[in-house]
Write an enzyme that holds these catalytic residues in place. Structure first.
Site, PDB file in Angstrom:
ATOM      1  N   ASP A   1       0.816  -1.214   0.000  1.00 10.61           N
ATOM      2  CA  ASP A   1       0.000   0.000   0.000  1.00 10.61           C
ATOM      3  C   ASP A   1       0.848   1.261   0.000  1.00 10.61           C
ATOM      4  OD1 ASP A   1       0.674   0.768   2.729  1.00 10.61           O
ATOM      5  OD2 ASP A   1      -0.716  -0.748   3.421  1.00 10.61           O
TER       6      ASP A   1
ATOM      7  N   ASP B   1       0.297  -5.353   7.492  1.00 14.94           N
ATOM      8  CA  ASP B   1       0.170  -4.228   8.426  1.00 14.94           C
ATOM      9  C   ASP B   1       0.094  -4.743   9.869  1.00 14.94           C
ATOM     10  OD1 ASP B   1      -0.652  -1.279   9.014  1.00 14.94           O
ATOM     11  OD2 ASP B   1      -2.257  -2.458   9.916  1.00 14.94           O
TER      12      ASP B   1
ATOM     13  N   HIS C   1      -0.083  26.289   4.733  1.00 13.97           N
ATOM     14  CA  HIS C   1       0.923  26.070   5.774  1.00 13.97           C
ATOM     15  C   HIS C   1       0.282  25.994   7.160  1.00 13.97           C
ATOM     16  CE1 HIS C   1       0.456  30.187   7.211  1.00 13.97           C
ATOM     17  NE2 HIS C   1       0.415  30.543   5.941  1.00 13.97           N
TER      18      HIS C   1
ATOM     19  N   GLU D   1       2.351  34.662  -0.649  1.00 13.34           N
ATOM     20  CA  GLU D   1       1.120  35.315  -0.223  1.00 13.34           C
ATOM     21  C   GLU D   1       1.068  36.754  -0.722  1.00 13.34           C
ATOM     22  OE1 GLU D   1      -1.876  35.602   0.234  1.00 13.34           O
ATOM     23  OE2 GLU D   1      -2.219  34.618   2.170  1.00 13.34           O
TER      24      GLU D   1
END
Length: 529
Positions: free
Chosen positions: A78, A127, A333, A409
């Site tokens: 996976d 897993d 962020h 920004e």
């Protein structure tokens, strides 16, 4: 023992902390009967997720070779990263990964091993073994086969699991075709829609609307744009809960997915100038009516949205398949010290670092993206808070970070570091003008939203051309993300004030070769809960 014997190796690895206490698990299965032939697991001390995954792969291959040296091996994992790198489709850049990949490649001749990505829920056996190994390590011991219950647990899980959809790993188109067939009550090829276009399989409901709630267009067909086959409901949509499958929404092959994820609640951020005042929301007049102009389009910052001519099939129904889109995963962020105080923080201010809370958010989103495993490249704004957030993700994925100036920004001029209320008190006329028009700039020579839109649109065009068919993480800020979403939707500038965008949230937009775009996700914060 002959070369005709085929084995399946399922492998996994994990780290509790990344880096942190780590372990791997691997199981060798008979490809015909599914019988468990051998298991391997080990606690490996402090390591990253990717190192543990690679060690699990190596252990699984070596165990298979011990059983049947001449076998052909089908590896199922996976980890999109490991599968793509071992298949030769992705470069191996991280120094810790290169020797492990080389070791895995030497176990069997390359022609006798093939790799397949599978969702996490289909890799439960390996897993569980990895987690058993980590549990043993926590107690100061190594994993013992006699104490394992992984095989029994995996057998029960396999019996309960539904068969996988047809098509290659991560191929949401196959899932979309099945969904459309199910909606239309057919099991084969979708029937012809208006003007000979293929139907999405959604029958018309009362009053000319489709049963899916899409308003009817000409001749009773679902209306243009919203019914584009690229946005077939539910096709490969990425779950917003932690631990979702690695494929889905962000997979580069996924050319049909859309998201029905609701926008999460929370406070607006002053960073993008979206703080609600005590009187009314920015971008509206005092009585709540929208201000600003509505002149933007889906592909240009200053072009009106195209209108579908009556009597024609909606674009995307009858046109050619444009192939896999460039998919931008848009990550805002994490928090800085200015974020909870709702202060304007653009590219013209102090360039703050992530706060302690922001660093935790960055690690959380990095873990979520690593689990989904579909990010192929990372591009970041040059500002410190974005570079720190991008670095956390890059460390998990073993990728480099490229800096893009166009993702910075807005420059908020003299408003940098101030709250909305402080700007209202000091510069009331400038603020009113800014709220009323996207062409108005903040006090002191900052950037208008129109200027930012042109910059972001140019950056978008440059990145989509460079990354066609790939899934790229863009680590950026409120205004660039909202602008990309606004332009993709063909929404007016005042829509910037109508979107919620939390710190460390994930959004996604796919861009097709014909210039159209599909918004797939907005403000997902499930990984922070």
């Amino acid at each position: 023992m002959t070369s005709a014997r085929e084995l399946v190796v399922e492998a996994d690895g994990g780290s509790r902390g990344n880096p942190g206490p780590a372990g791997y698990g691997a199981v060798v299965l008979d490809a015909v009967t599914g019988e468990t032939l051998a298991e391997a697991a080990e606690y490996i001390g402090v390591a990253t997720n990717n190192v543990a995954e690679y060690k699990g792969l190596v252990a699984g291959l070596k165990t298979a070779r011990e059983l049947f040296p001449d076998a052909t091996v089908h590896v199922r994992m996976d980890s999109k990263l490991v599968v793509e790198q071992m298949s030769g489709r992705w470069k191996i850049k991280h120094p810790d990964m290169k020797p492990l990949a080389a070791e895995a490649g030497r176990v069997f001749p390359a022609g006798r091993v093939r790799y397949e990505w599978i969702p996490r829920e289909r890799n439960k056996h390996a897993d569980r073994l990895a987690n058993e190994a980590m549990d043993a390590g926590r107690l100061g011991r190594q994993w013992e086969p006699s104490g394992s219950t992984a095989s029994l647990d995996a057998s029960a899980a396999r019996n309960a699991a539904a068969p996988p959809p047809p098509g290659p790993p991560g191929d949401a188109r196959a899932g979309a075709a099945r969904a459309r067939a199910a909606l239309s009550g057919t099991a084969g090829t979708p029937t012809a829609g208006p003007s000979g276009a293929p139907s999405t399989g959604t029958p018309a409901g009362p009053s000319g609307t489709s049963t899916a709630g899409t308003p009817a267009g000409p001749s009773g067909s679902p209306s243009a744009r919203t019914s584009d086959a690229r946005t077939s409901a539910g096709a490969g949509a990425w779950p917003t809960t932690n631990g979702g499958p690695n494929g889905g929404l962000f997979a580069a092959e996924d050319a049909t997915a859309t998201s029905s994820t609701p926008v999460a609640s929370g406070d607006f951020e002053a960073e993008a100038g979206v703080l609600a005042s005590t009187d009314h929301e920015p971008g509206t007049t005092a009585d709540g009516t929208a201000s600003g102009t509505a002149t933007t389009g889906a592909t240009r910052a200053d072009a009106p949205a195209p209108v579908q001519p009556q009597g024609t099939a909606p674009q995307g129904w009858s046109g050619p398949d444009m192939g896999a889109p460039a998919t931008f995963v848009l990550l805002r962020h994490g928090e800085t010290a200015l974020t909870p105080e709702k202060r304007f923080s653009g590219s013209g201010g102090s360039d703050p670092e992530l706060s302690a809370a922001g660093l935790r958010q960055a690690e959380a989103v990095a873990a979520a993206l690593a689990a989904r495993g579909t990010i192929q490249e990372i591009v970041s704004s040059p500002l410190t808070r974005c570079r720190q957030t991008a670095a956390a993700v890059a460390a998990r994925l073993g990728l480099d970070v490229r800096i893009e100036q166009g993702l910075r920004e807005t420059d908020f001029g003299a408003w940098e570091g101030l709250t909305f209320g402080e700007v209202r008190e000091r510069y009331p006329e400038d603020l009113d003008a800014w709220l009323a028009s996207p062409k108005a700039a903040p006090t002191g020579g900052g950037e208008s939203f129109a200027t930012v839109a042109r910059r972001v649109a140019a950056t978008r065009d440059r990145l989509t051309a460079a990354h066609a068919g790939r899934t790229v993480l863009l680590v950026t800020h409120v205004t660039p993300i909202k602008t990309l979403v606004r332009l993709a939707l063909g929404a007016p500038p005042e829509s910037l004030f109508r979107m919620e965008l939390s710190a460390a949230s994930i959004s996604a937009v796919a861009y097709y070769a014909d210039g159209n775009a599909s918004v797939r996700l907005l403000n997902d914060t499930s990984h922070l809960r």
